[in-house]
Design a protein around this motif. Structure first.
Motif, PDB file in Angstrom:
ATOM      1  N   ARG A  88       0.826  -1.207   0.000  1.00  0.00           N
ATOM      2  CA  ARG A  88       0.000   0.000   0.000  1.00  0.00           C
ATOM      3  C   ARG A  88       0.861   1.258   0.000  1.00  0.00           C
ATOM      4  O   ARG A  88       2.089   1.190   0.051  1.00  0.00           O
ATOM      5  N   THR A  89       0.192   2.396  -0.026  1.00  0.00           N
ATOM      6  CA  THR A  89       0.873   3.684   0.009  1.00  0.00           C
ATOM      7  C   THR A  89       0.739   4.281   1.400  1.00  0.00           C
ATOM      8  O   THR A  89      -0.375   4.459   1.898  1.00  0.00           O
ATOM      9  N   GLY A  90       1.871   4.571   2.035  1.00  0.00           N
ATOM     10  CA  GLY A  90       1.864   5.158   3.360  1.00  0.00           C
ATOM     11  C   GLY A  90       1.416   6.605   3.349  1.00  0.00           C
ATOM     12  O   GLY A  90       1.369   7.266   2.300  1.00  0.00           O
ATOM     13  N   GLU A  91       1.115   7.112   4.541  1.00  0.00           N
ATOM     14  CA  GLU A  91       0.528   8.450   4.663  1.00  0.00           C
ATOM     15  C   GLU A  91       1.375   9.543   4.009  1.00  0.00           C
ATOM     16  O   GLU A  91       0.844  10.467   3.384  1.00  0.00           O
ATOM     17  N   GLU A  92       2.676   9.462   4.147  1.00  0.00           N
ATOM     18  CA  GLU A  92       3.542  10.537   3.644  1.00  0.00           C
ATOM     19  C   GLU A  92       3.556  10.622   2.126  1.00  0.00           C
ATOM     20  O   GLU A  92       3.956  11.643   1.571  1.00  0.00           O
ATOM     21  N   PRO A 125       3.404  12.596  -6.480  1.00  0.00           N
ATOM     22  CA  PRO A 125       3.688  12.024  -7.803  1.00  0.00           C
ATOM     23  C   PRO A 125       4.379  10.658  -7.738  1.00  0.00           C
ATOM     24  O   PRO A 125       4.187   9.829  -8.616  1.00  0.00           O
ATOM     25  N   ASP A 126       5.206  10.441  -6.704  1.00  0.00           N
ATOM     26  CA  ASP A 126       5.935   9.172  -6.607  1.00  0.00           C
ATOM     27  C   ASP A 126       5.233   8.184  -5.678  1.00  0.00           C
ATOM     28  O   ASP A 126       5.844   7.248  -5.175  1.00  0.00           O
ATOM     29  N   SER A 127       3.925   8.350  -5.468  1.00  0.00           N
ATOM     30  CA  SER A 127       3.191   7.500  -4.529  1.00  0.00           C
ATOM     31  C   SER A 127       3.175   6.038  -4.960  1.00  0.00           C
ATOM     32  O   SER A 127       3.001   5.146  -4.135  1.00  0.00           O
ATOM     33  N   ALA A 128       3.343   5.783  -6.241  1.00  0.00           N
ATOM     34  CA  ALA A 128       3.328   4.409  -6.737  1.00  0.00           C
ATOM     35  C   ALA A 128       4.715   3.952  -7.179  1.00  0.00           C
ATOM     36  O   ALA A 128       4.846   3.004  -7.957  1.00  0.00           O
ATOM     37  N   ASN A 129       5.745   4.619  -6.663  1.00  0.00           N
ATOM     38  CA  ASN A 129       7.095   4.225  -7.102  1.00  0.00           C
ATOM     39  C   ASN A 129       8.131   4.497  -6.005  1.00  0.00           C
ATOM     40  O   ASN A 129       9.179   5.074  -6.251  1.00  0.00           O
ATOM     41  N   TYR A 130       7.811   4.049  -4.798  1.00  0.00           N
ATOM     42  CA  TYR A 130       8.744   4.254  -3.689  1.00  0.00           C
ATOM     43  C   TYR A 130       8.708   3.028  -2.769  1.00  0.00           C
ATOM     44  O   TYR A 130       7.773   2.213  -2.811  1.00  0.00           O
TER      45      TYR A 130
END
Length: 544
Positions: free
Chosen positions: A413-417, A422-427
């Motif tokens: 999943r994507t964490g709060e920060e 833009p990089d929410s799906a690539n970190y």
């Protein structure tokens, strides 16, 4: 991920992700070819089973966790991985359940009913149980000593049984309710005060016992599990838990009527006068309880892929994820009581299964890794990193031959920060890669620059990290042995963390697969390069 924080020091530096500045590796076509097994569709197939309601939240020592262990074992077997624990895929953990048996409470000779009129929790009973009888008790109201108000003023509780209200505080403004956490803290303070004052026992008046549901009764009676290491046994022998008993309002009234009063009357008197109503009550009370020890099924699940190089195959790369979660929570509001743990850590467990498939496919095609790989899904992480601790105490492969551990715990999943960025799906948060080995830290950057090009966030390597993330998952038990580690984590600590909302429907499967691929490519390099990563750091990120 485990909720508890460990309080060890961490003195390291932050490393910025800079794959654009790192010289990439020469991309390995075979690694890319077999990475195709690590895809969103395969991820969904596994996770939709492991995080389904049928698995009941996979709590350690319960049916759901056993179902998950069986599923993983069967999958490892179907791939053709070796069963490395004396011919078994299971590494059994010596787990026992400590529950209360033969509990008894009488008031003026009249027996009360356990889990209806009273409750004695397993953590209030020492290994040898307890028993007491008394002809008088001390009633100390709310058991509060603060802001000029003292329920214990003029009382001597040494050797006495003390009766107090569990909830409520006359120094708090009317209408203000205590949260669950505040209640726990208040109970701990009251218990600590009386233990230090050498009271014999405390009886809490607990209104939550007035109408116990069958679900609550089951939760009360199930006891508590404990991994049975010698350290734990020795610690329990030294402990002599302060005796605490909880009683219902009706049971409390049976005691207070001896003094010509009641719960309602006492509470009204204190509220109206703002003064304590403490007193000694002449009443005959007897109580006893024994602790029962029952073995519980509990296991890590291991699948082994032997390396192809005659010399290097004795060295092992370990890939881990914990398959347990926190089970069912009856007290949660709403119809959904099952904590499915899709992200925590169904996602990391799924990553291990996907990587196992990729490496097995490579070996079947004659491109297997030179070093051996151990795929291990561990249990009991949510209880205190039990499974990985057990493996560290009973390693199946020599510690000196274990060159690295890559741990995936919450990668779906994507964490709060990162929400809305833009990089929410690539970190991914990369934790601990430089703690023990600068080689591993550098390799991680090179692998990412070559294959996945994700943002590697090193926030949780900060020595001032208030969440103490570095200490909170299974990699840490490898790090304690001096084995280089990387912990891959998505940073989801608020939304749905340890709640029923951690569902399969909220998983970003392409992101899960990409993070698992990063782990896979790192494992590929570790398993095939000429030298193992040097242990040249002190475990805190400082050069030796």
């Amino acid at each position: 991920m485990n909720k508890n924080f460990l309080t060890l020091g961490l003195a390291t530096v932050l490393y910025a992700s800079c794959f654009a500045q790192v010289k990439p590796l020469v991309a390995n076509k075979d690694a890319i070819r077999f990475s195709k097994a690590i895809n969103p569709d395969n991820a969904y197939k596994h996770l939709s089973v492991l995080a389904s309601d049928a698995y009941e939240g996979r709590e350690t020592g319960t049916k759901g966790a056993w179902m998950a262990a069986d599923y993983i074992r069967d999958y490892f077997k179907s791939l053709g991985l070796k069963a490395p624990v004396n011919g078994s895929y299971f590494q059994n953990i010596d787990l026992v359940n400590y529950s209360v048996s033969e509990s008894m409470l009488t008031i003026n000779g009249q027996p009360k009913v356990a889990y209806k009129d009273f409750l004695i929790a397993s953590n209030a009973v020492g290994l040898n149980g307890f028993t007491f009888s008394t002809d008088d008790i001390v009633f100390a109201g709310y058991g509060v000593t603060k802001d000029g108000y003292n329920d214990y003023e003029g009382l001597n509780v040494d050797g006495k049984v003390v009766l107090v209200f569990l909830s409520g505080d006359p120094t708090v403004k009317s209408g203000e309710k205590q949260t669950g956490r505040q209640l726990l803290m208040a109970k701990a303070r009251k218990t600590s005060y009386l233990a230090q004052a050498k009271a014999k026992a405390v009886i809490f008046i607990d209104p939550s016992l007035d109408n116990i549901t069958e679900e609550q009764k089951a939760a009360y009676t199930k006891g508590s599990n404990l991994m049975k290491t010698q350290d734990n046994i020795d610690r329990m022998k030294k402990q002599n838990p302060f005796t605490t008993i909880s009683i219902s309002t009706a049971t409390a009234n049976d005691i207070l009527k001896t003094a010509g009063t009641s719960v309602e009357a006492v509470q009204k008197k204190i509220a109206e006068t703002s003064k304590p109503a403490s007193q000694t009550i002449n009443v005959a009370i007897s109580a006893s309880a024994m602790k029962k020890e029952t073995p519980v099924r509990c296991e890590n699940v291991l699948g082994f892929l032997e390396g192809s190089d005659p010399v290097l195959k004795k060295e092992v790369v370990v890939l881990t994820g914990h398959y347990d979660h926190i089970g069912i929570t009856p007290e949660v509001e709403g119809p959904d009581k099952i904590n499915n743990g899709a992200d925590d850590d169904g996602s990391g467990t799924t990553g291990v299964l996907l990587m196992a498939k990729a490496f097995v496919d490579a070996k079947k095609a004659g491109k297997g890794p030179k070093r051996s790989i151990l795929f291990m899904t561990v249990v009991g992480e949510e209880k205190g990193l039990w499974g990985s601790e057990w493996y560290s105490l009973h390693p199946v492969f020599p510690v000196e031959n274990t060159i690295a551990n890559l741990n995936t715990d919450m990668i779906g999943r994507t964490g709060e920060e990162y929400l809305g960025k833009p990089d929410s799906a690539n970190y991914i948060y990369s934790v601990g890669s430089n703690m023990l080995s600068s080689d591993l830290g550098k390799l991680s950057e090179q692998v990412n620059a070559t294959y996945t090009k994700m943002k590697l966030d090193y926030k949780y390597d900060d020595p001032k990290d208030p969440e103490r993330i570095y200490y909170r998952s299974d990699h840490y038990n490898f790090a304690k042995l001096g084995i280089p580690i990387i912990f891959y984590y998505d940073g989801m600590l608020q939304q749905d963390y340890h709640r029923p909302g951690d569902e399969v429907s909220k998983i970003n499967f392409p992101l899960l697969a990409k993070r698992a691929q990063l782990t896979y490519y790192t494992a590929w390099e570790l398993a095939n390069r000429a030298k193992r990563p040097a242990v040249d750091m002190d475990g805190k990120g400082n050069p030796k």
